[in-house]
Design a protein around this motif. Sequence first.
Motif, mmCIF file in Angstrom:
data_model
loop_
_atom_site.group_PDB
_atom_site.id
_atom_site.type_symbol
_atom_site.label_atom_id
_atom_site.label_comp_id
_atom_site.label_asym_id
_atom_site.label_seq_id
_atom_site.Cartn_x
_atom_site.Cartn_y
_atom_site.Cartn_z
ATOM 1 N N TYR A 111 1.006 4.340 -2.836
ATOM 2 C CA TYR A 111 0.955 5.794 -2.559
ATOM 3 C C TYR A 111 2.227 6.486 -3.050
ATOM 4 O O TYR A 111 2.183 7.624 -3.512
ATOM 5 C CB TYR A 111 0.754 6.039 -1.063
ATOM 6 C CG TYR A 111 -0.687 5.878 -0.622
ATOM 7 C CD1 TYR A 111 -1.658 6.772 -1.065
ATOM 8 C CD2 TYR A 111 -1.075 4.833 0.228
ATOM 9 C CE1 TYR A 111 -2.989 6.638 -0.675
ATOM 10 C CE2 TYR A 111 -2.401 4.688 0.624
ATOM 11 C CZ TYR A 111 -3.354 5.586 0.166
ATOM 12 O OH TYR A 111 -4.672 5.442 0.540
ATOM 13 N N GLN A 121 0.838 -1.211 0.000
ATOM 14 C CA GLN A 121 0.000 0.000 0.000
ATOM 15 C C GLN A 121 0.872 1.259 0.000
ATOM 16 O O GLN A 121 0.562 2.247 -0.673
ATOM 17 C CB GLN A 121 -0.919 0.002 1.227
ATOM 18 C CG GLN A 121 -2.018 -1.052 1.159
ATOM 19 C CD GLN A 121 -2.904 -1.027 2.387
ATOM 20 O OE1 GLN A 121 -3.745 -0.147 2.530
ATOM 21 N NE2 GLN A 121 -2.730 -2.003 3.269
ATOM 22 N N ASN A 178 3.272 6.784 6.101
ATOM 23 C CA ASN A 178 2.442 6.170 7.145
ATOM 24 C C ASN A 178 2.383 4.647 6.991
ATOM 25 O O ASN A 178 2.499 3.902 7.972
ATOM 26 C CB ASN A 178 1.026 6.749 7.107
ATOM 27 C CG ASN A 178 0.990 8.210 7.544
ATOM 28 O OD1 ASN A 178 1.861 8.649 8.292
ATOM 29 N ND2 ASN A 178 -0.003 8.947 7.077
ATOM 30 N N TYR A 179 2.225 4.171 5.761
ATOM 31 C CA TYR A 179 2.106 2.721 5.553
ATOM 32 C C TYR A 179 3.451 2.011 5.720
ATOM 33 O O TYR A 179 3.499 0.892 6.246
ATOM 34 C CB TYR A 179 1.487 2.424 4.181
ATOM 35 C CG TYR A 179 -0.016 2.533 4.228
ATOM 36 C CD1 TYR A 179 -0.792 1.489 4.746
ATOM 37 C CD2 TYR A 179 -0.667 3.687 3.795
ATOM 38 C CE1 TYR A 179 -2.177 1.592 4.824
ATOM 39 C CE2 TYR A 179 -2.049 3.807 3.869
ATOM 40 C CZ TYR A 179 -2.794 2.757 4.388
ATOM 41 O OH TYR A 179 -4.165 2.857 4.471
ATOM 42 N N SER A 224 3.297 11.430 2.022
ATOM 43 C CA SER A 224 2.888 11.408 3.432
ATOM 44 C C SER A 224 2.160 10.103 3.758
ATOM 45 O O SER A 224 2.427 9.462 4.791
ATOM 46 C CB SER A 224 1.984 12.597 3.746
ATOM 47 O OG SER A 224 2.687 13.804 3.599
ATOM 48 N N GLU A 225 1.231 9.695 2.880
ATOM 49 C CA GLU A 225 0.529 8.437 3.106
ATOM 50 C C GLU A 225 1.462 7.240 2.944
ATOM 51 O O GLU A 225 1.380 6.257 3.684
ATOM 52 C CB GLU A 225 -0.654 8.310 2.135
ATOM 53 C CG GLU A 225 -1.916 9.018 2.597
ATOM 54 C CD GLU A 225 -2.397 8.547 3.954
ATOM 55 O OE1 GLU A 225 -2.647 7.338 4.135
ATOM 56 O OE2 GLU A 225 -2.515 9.407 4.852
ATOM 57 N N ASP A 273 2.031 10.504 -3.299
ATOM 58 C CA ASP A 273 1.424 10.869 -2.014
ATOM 59 C C ASP A 273 2.371 10.361 -0.925
ATOM 60 O O ASP A 273 2.157 9.332 -0.294
ATOM 61 C CB ASP A 273 0.040 10.236 -1.871
ATOM 62 C CG ASP A 273 -0.706 10.753 -0.641
ATOM 63 O OD1 ASP A 273 -0.043 11.366 0.231
ATOM 64 O OD2 ASP A 273 -1.925 10.532 -0.545
#
Length: 472
Positions: free
Chosen positions: A25, A21, A36-37, A32-33, A30
């Motif tokens: 991103y 994932q 996070n993952y 930032s996402e 993306d």
Amino acid sequence: MSLFLSFISLSSREAESFKEQGNAYYIKKDYSEAFNYYTKAIDMCPKNASYYGNRAATLMMLSRHREALEDSQQAVRLDDTFMKGHLREGKCHLSLGNAMAASRCFHRVLELEPDNSQAQQEVKNADSVLEYEKMAEIGFEKHDFRMVVFCMDRALESASACHRFKVLKAECLAMLGRYPEAQSVASDILRMDATNGDALYVRGLCLYYEDCIDKAVQFFVQALRMAPDHEKARLACRNAKALKAKKEDGNQAFKDGNYDAAYELYSEALTIDPNNIKTNAKLFCNRGTVGSKLKKIDQAIEDCTKAVKLDETYIKAYLRRAQCYMDKEEYDEAVRDYEKVYQTEKTKEHKHLLKNAQLELKKSKRKDYYKVLGVDKNATEDEIKKAYRKRALMHHPDRHSSASAEIQKEEEKKFKEVGEAFTVLSDPKKKSRYDSGHDLEDDTGNMGGEGWRSVGGGRGSSGPGNFFFQFG
């Protein structure tokens, strides 16, 4: 045991899912996402080198190079053969300006994969940064600040996150008088790191060189608070305070009419920091003003010239120098200065000063009747008459009748000039027009043929016109 293995397997699958994932991103930019993952994947499986490598790549895209460096280093600690980890660590080192450490990482990549073209190119980039660093160091020692700015611009193409290079560039921009550019670079650093003592120092330096000394001191003090051993900030702070004190003491002495003391104080202030161009320009102009009060006109002109060399936009120095030229009756130079002022600031006052200088220049190029008679421009009517009698007797042709033809001709010329001068200066209307700069050629052109008035009455035949002389 089987239950534990099942849990590990489940965790690995879940971590891989988070990584996938994150990859999705990352491809979408993306970041930032993606971060996070990748973080979730690391939390599930903290011993996987590739997860740290992926997060490091994401952090690099977010310009968080120091955090990216930590992840890259963790990745290669977990797996020393992880080629991408070494490559990313090297890129982080290079972005942060540590070219030597970067070069070691890239060489490690080449040990693992000798034909890696990216690592080969990055080695060249690291070598270039090291070379530009050396050139910049030499340039700074020689005060070749343009060279330093050039070298830092080239180095920053590879080391875009290096605050040290940016600060050095900003400091040299300040030394070159490019204050807005220097301020911009320093402000960019402070937005990312509000405690950066070097950037605070540069902000203060720009204000100091723009003669905003009180604000400059505040930044120097703040820089020292963040970095107590910052010697440049300490020296600049000391110089700023000393310069302000000396300048204010000189101003006070001038206000008190103590011009000798003011002159010495401004001279002492000028020795504090030769690099402070704007403040020193004001000090030279101030000393020039004092010099004019002390009747040291040539010295005043020299000081004002030094002021405009330091700051070509300094109107006050041009005005002061122009007035000095007027006092010396050097009207050509005065007109040039007033023209410069009027071109810069088209005010009524400056226009008046220019027109007055142009008038005096015009007057200076015609015959100076006051000089012909040997009297001051404020001479009274009686003083003009007395001077006329004296000069007329001195140059009368009868007195030089036995002289050579050349001398007779010269004395006759001077005698006519004396009569011409008296004709103008003894007539209130003509004198007023002459003093106002009007052209009197129509009034004086045929004076020699009309005859000149005798001082005291009567007519004489011995000389041209009406002046009667007798010699025994």
